[in-house]
Design a protein around this motif. Sequence first.
Motif, short mmCIF file in Angstrom:
data_model
loop_
_atom_site.label_atom_id
_atom_site.label_comp_id
_atom_site.label_asym_id
_atom_site.label_seq_id
_atom_site.Cartn_x
_atom_site.Cartn_y
_atom_site.Cartn_z
N GLU A 1 0.81 -1.21 0.00
CA GLU A 1 0.00 0.00 0.00
C GLU A 1 0.85 1.27 0.00
O GLU A 1 0.45 2.30 -0.56
N THR A 2 2.01 1.20 0.63
CA THR A 2 2.81 2.41 0.87
C THR A 2 3.89 2.64 -0.18
O THR A 2 4.12 3.78 -0.62
N ALA A 3 4.57 1.57 -0.60
CA ALA A 3 5.72 1.73 -1.50
C ALA A 3 5.37 2.36 -2.85
O ALA A 3 6.14 3.19 -3.36
N PRO A 4 4.24 1.99 -3.49
CA PRO A 4 3.94 2.61 -4.79
C PRO A 4 3.78 4.12 -4.74
O PRO A 4 3.84 4.79 -5.77
N LYS A 5 3.61 4.68 -3.55
CA LYS A 5 3.49 6.13 -3.41
C LYS A 5 4.86 6.82 -3.38
O LYS A 5 4.93 8.05 -3.33
N GLY A 6 5.92 6.02 -3.36
CA GLY A 6 7.27 6.59 -3.31
C GLY A 6 7.63 7.10 -1.94
O GLY A 6 8.49 7.99 -1.81
N GLU A 7 6.99 6.55 -0.88
CA GLU A 7 7.20 7.04 0.47
C GLU A 7 8.05 6.12 1.33
O GLU A 7 8.21 6.36 2.54
N VAL A 8 8.60 5.06 0.75
CA VAL A 8 9.34 4.07 1.53
C VAL A 8 10.80 4.04 1.08
O VAL A 8 11.08 4.03 -0.12
#
Length: 602
Positions: free
Chosen positions: A337-344
């Motif tokens: 859920e989080t990685a595709p947003k470029g936040e990880v």
Amino acid sequence: MLMQTHEARLSALREELKRRGLDGFIVPLCDEHMSEYVGAYAQRLGWLTGFGGSAGSAALMTEKGSGNGAAIFVDGRYTLQVREQVDGKLWDYESVPETSPAQWLTKNVKAGQKIGFDPWLHAFGQFEQLKKAVEKKGAELVAVEENPIDSVWQDQPEPSAAKAVPHPDEFAGEASSSKREAVAEWLNENGADAVVITALDSIAWLFNIRGSDVKRTPVALSFAVVKKDGSAELFIAPEKVSEDLPAHLGNRVSIRDRADFEAALGEYDGKTVAVDPTRAVAAIFVALLAGGARVIKATDPVVLPKACKNTAEVEGHKAAQHRDAAAVSSFLHWLSETAPKGEVTELSAAAKLQGCREDTGVLKDLSFDTISGAGPNGASPHYSVNEDSNRTLAPNSVYLVDSGGQYSDGTTDITRTVWVGPDEAPQSIKDRYTRVLKGHIALDRALFPKGTTGHQLDAFARQFLWQAGVDYAHGTGHGVGSFLGVHEGPQNISTRAVPQPLMPGMICSNEPGYYKAGEYGIRIENLVLVETREIEGAEREVMGFTTLTHVPIDRALIDVSMLTDDERAWMDAYHARCREIIAPQVSGDTLGWVEAQTAPLS
């Protein structure tokens, strides 16, 4: 003033060697126990060169001569990492096994020179190789009384003073007294009066003790001698003896100061003492021989029984794996859920995964530093992330995470490679991933007769990569301990011809991979248990693997058309078992993710 640069450290070491009348020195990544992972005080290679891997060595001369006059030696796992961490203007890069410090010395040493080595950091066989190489050139190999690196390492940490504690029989499955009696029987069968046990995990297993002296490995710094009457001596620093340790060990075990160990080796005049030449340092052989002992070289008698897990160890490991599976799945759901947003980032992902394991409430430690490799960093099989190398998990890229936990009932080790969306993965990456998966399945399903070695099975995992003209430069499988080392022998699955047959009770990893330098890395790793198989009409005892790790395998990277019907059936059955184990431990969105990831392949 502390020496902050590796150039200054190398220069200081060269000056110290000159002061001692030495022309060169050998620097292994090792401690007095020939451990794979060592305490902070023994990280001499890393301090000197900047190399952060778990295997390597270096050799240097006081005068440069040809090249840098200094070389660092690593195997294929660290080909990329060593170039990123070690300054090529100071150190020449050398590949193992194509070359070695001994071979390097034959090219760089001149007649009359003196090459120093620390006899407490080299196995006896290594010492013999180095001695032969140096003397072949008319030079001399000199044992140092104090390691010269320790003289220039101004802020060197002290060895750990953490307490050694009992490991409950409910997890060990066998009392220490019973294990020591088995060693005594072995001594009598082999005509020896005593055996020196030096490997920290062997000592921990034999005495049912654990510690925290080595990062990620629950062992206590100590030496041991077991005698043919079943009695034993445990050499350990007094401050490390916990209040309940003496009662746990019993009156058949004498606790002696670790500082007295070398002198105690002189107490065996006229006695026959067994020592493992691959696990005991040269200094131990020298001290025994100087004291008049007759030394016989023999494999540590603890190694094989430690590798063949008993019922309690197997059941404990399964419980640890089930617990770990839910933790890793919770992490993978969060990542999706989080990685595709470029936040990880690599570091934040590793921290989140550790937090998921800590949420179990029973995590003792990680079993090794998490390998968190985004994109091109994943192409280094043993990549170690730090603040300088830390990358963001970019959308539409490959992310590899190899991790594990230490629990009182078992040690885990799992690698998953995932596609960070939102777009579909390129076919070229799917092809490589599916070939790795097919090899993983082939090894998992293998049946083999008693006496088969891991070397004989290694090609099962590589065959589909070979068909495409590619391969990977690391082993396919290693042994795993029971709340002990994440890497354990004597079993091994690799291109290296290790003679030890696979035996029931052994736990191994199954981890084929593929690495495209500068772009991405792929590895799929589960742990498996060797068990006997009942086959109708079989004329020999047959064994196979039972999978222990149950975490969904990323569907987004699988080219289902490349799988056979049997491989698809394996995948569906594996995912059904994952769902069965994980579902009762999670809820909400995580449960929904698990159900979606473990649905039958379309």
